[in-house]
Design an enzyme around this catalytic site. Structure first.
Site, mmCIF file in Angstrom:
data_model
loop_
_atom_site.group_PDB
_atom_site.id
_atom_site.type_symbol
_atom_site.label_atom_id
_atom_site.label_comp_id
_atom_site.label_asym_id
_atom_site.label_seq_id
_atom_site.Cartn_x
_atom_site.Cartn_y
_atom_site.Cartn_z
ATOM 1 N N ARG A 138 -3.673 -10.433 4.097
ATOM 2 C CA ARG A 138 -3.837 -10.414 2.642
ATOM 3 C C ARG A 138 -2.518 -9.927 2.033
ATOM 4 O O ARG A 138 -2.093 -8.798 2.306
ATOM 5 C CB ARG A 138 -5.005 -9.499 2.255
ATOM 6 C CG ARG A 138 -5.381 -9.533 0.790
ATOM 7 C CD ARG A 138 -6.632 -8.697 0.542
ATOM 8 N NE ARG A 138 -7.035 -8.739 -0.861
ATOM 9 C CZ ARG A 138 -6.607 -7.897 -1.790
ATOM 10 N NH1 ARG A 138 -5.747 -6.926 -1.474
ATOM 11 N NH2 ARG A 138 -7.021 -8.014 -3.034
ATOM 12 N N LYS A 180 0.824 -1.207 0.000
ATOM 13 C CA LYS A 180 0.000 0.000 0.000
ATOM 14 C C LYS A 180 0.864 1.265 0.000
ATOM 15 O O LYS A 180 2.015 1.267 0.442
ATOM 16 C CB LYS A 180 -0.938 -0.001 1.217
ATOM 17 C CG LYS A 180 -2.039 -1.064 1.154
ATOM 18 C CD LYS A 180 -3.097 -0.719 0.125
ATOM 19 C CE LYS A 180 -4.200 -1.766 0.035
ATOM 20 N NZ LYS A 180 -5.113 -1.734 1.189
#
Length: 437
Positions: A256, A221
């Site tokens: 994840r 991210k």
């Protein structure tokens, strides 16, 4: 606690890895990696071999500014991949915000629906009601991934995200969806600045307190690029794994991840077991007349400070303080109690020695069993450890009958299951009635 996902049940006491399989041309870090179904299936199997227990298949990029994808195009990308993987006994998650895609994929064998819009669409709720799949409910500020990063604002990002996710979970339960199917994802980077995301992730235990399985989905991210000064998403795997481990220490369950092997190694090398420590005092540290309660709290705070100095140990969460009636020996003053959650590299018997040393340093006297004491520190539960040794019995054999233990424990770990598979609940308490103080 179990996360129920169709034919699969996952024990939330141990983290599991969900491998990311994006069959899209424009995902932010791996778009266009898999040209056809065979390549996608082969990539998923490699992730399973590396240690993933779930494969999350996505056919639409949700990065800021990404072009929307029609249901028909999304199905063309994901459906056959889902069908192939499910037919081989793999737990498949479908990452979609479209009810028609979720419904078709569940029919094809998907066991999890991962919805970045948090099941706001009534049609998606109907799909969830009509199946037994696990559900990942994510927080996203705004209604559209394309515009979610336009000046996201919060007064308190941790409180607002937790409140939203609790509300969404309760609404799903209200229409008949079982609580044990619901997993919460705080949505790092979805309608949040890098600083807001960091604040959220450093307080992940607040989400765990809601009592649902939780997901940490930080892989590659942008906030990791900001925090670790790494511009290229593909170079963020080591930092992503470090962030995931930190979240797991705070109670995250599903990871994840793009790079499964890096995350498996990070968990193996760095994730310490948790231990629950029961704390009690009915002889105050120092207190003027009428201030005994605060003096007892001060004694427990002093013990906490010393616990934080134990080697390879970190305080993760602490319950509220509870005042309780004395148990077993009734002719004594009331107690103040709390439960602390720690992560520690100390093995159980060594941890016990450190706790006994802290008790002794605070003037613990052991002449009367269950009698007055300045500080009592008990190991209630130690992750994965069951023992009936004379020196240390774990889980603590009397903890579930003690109101002054069960109530504070459930503050920080609702629905907790001990290492011997005993479910902690108020139904079993018989002594030491307690209330917050």
């Amino acid at each position: 606690m179990i996360w129920h996902c169709g034919a699969f049940d996952f024990d939330t006491r141990n983290p599991v890895i969900m491998g990311i399989l994006n069959v899209t041309p424009d995902s932010f870090s791996d778009g266009g990696s898999y040209a056809d179904v065979d390549e996608a299936v082969a990539a998923a199997k490699r992730m399973i071999d590396e240690g993933a227990l779930i494969i999350d298949v996505g056919g639409e990029s949700t990065r800021p500014g990404a072009a929307p994808v029609s249901v028909e195009d999304e199905l063309a990308r994901v459906l056959e991949v889902v069908r192939r993987l499910a037919s081989e006994g793999i737990c498949v998650s479908v990452d979609t915000r479209h009810a028609a895609v979720a419904e078709a994929c569940v029919a094809a064998g998907a066991a999890i629906i991962n919805d970045v819009t948090g099941f706001r669409d009534p049609a998606m709720v109907e799909v969830a009601k009509g199946c037994d799949a696990g559900l990942v409910v994510m927080h996203m500020q705004g209604d559209d991934p394309r515009t979610m990063q336009k000046e996201p604002t919060y007064e308190d990002v941790v409180v607002e995200v937790c409140d939203y996710l609790r509300m969404r979970a309760e609404e799903l339960e209200a229409v008949g969806i079982a609580r044990n199917r619901i997993c919460l994802d705080p949505g790092p980077g979805f309608g949040k600045t890098a600083k807001q995301t960091i604040e959220l992730m450093r307080n992940f235990n607040a989400l765990v307190r809601l009592g649902y399985p939780t997901m940490v989905a930080v892989s590659r991210k942008s906030y990791i690029g900001y925090a670790y000064h790494i511009d290229e998403p593909q170079e963020r795997d080591e930092a992503s794994a470090a962030e995931a481990v930190m979240a797991c220490e705070l109670g995250a369950f599903v990871i994840r991840a793009h790079n499964v092997s890096v995350h498996v190694a990070a968990l193996k090398e760095n994730l310490r077991p948790y231990a629950l420590i029961g704390m009690g005092c009915n002889v105050p540290l120092v207190a003027d007349e009428g201030e005994e309660l605060e003096g007892k709290k001060a004694m427990l705070n002093q013990a906490l400070m010393e616990m934080c100095l134990m080697p390879d140990t970190q305080l993760i969460d602490l319950s509220d303080f509870y005042e309780s009636e004395p148990a077993y020996v009734e002719d004594q003053d009331s107690f103040v109690n709390a439960v602390a959650l720690i992560r520690t590299g100390l093995p159980p018997q060594e941890l016990l020695k450190y706790l006994n040393t802290i008790e002794d340093s605070l003037g613990r006297v052991r002449t009367v069993k269950n009698g007055p004491r300045t500080c009592d520190l008990d190991i209630l539960d130690y992750q994965g450890y069951v023992s009936d040794l004379d020196v240390l019995t774990l889980p603590h054999p009397l903890m579930c009958e003690r109101d002054f233990v069960v109530r504070p424990l459930l503050d920080i770990l609702p629905n907790h299951v001990l290492s011997d598979d005993t479910v902690v609940c108020l139904d079993t308490v018989t002594v030491g009635k307690a209330h917050k103080c």
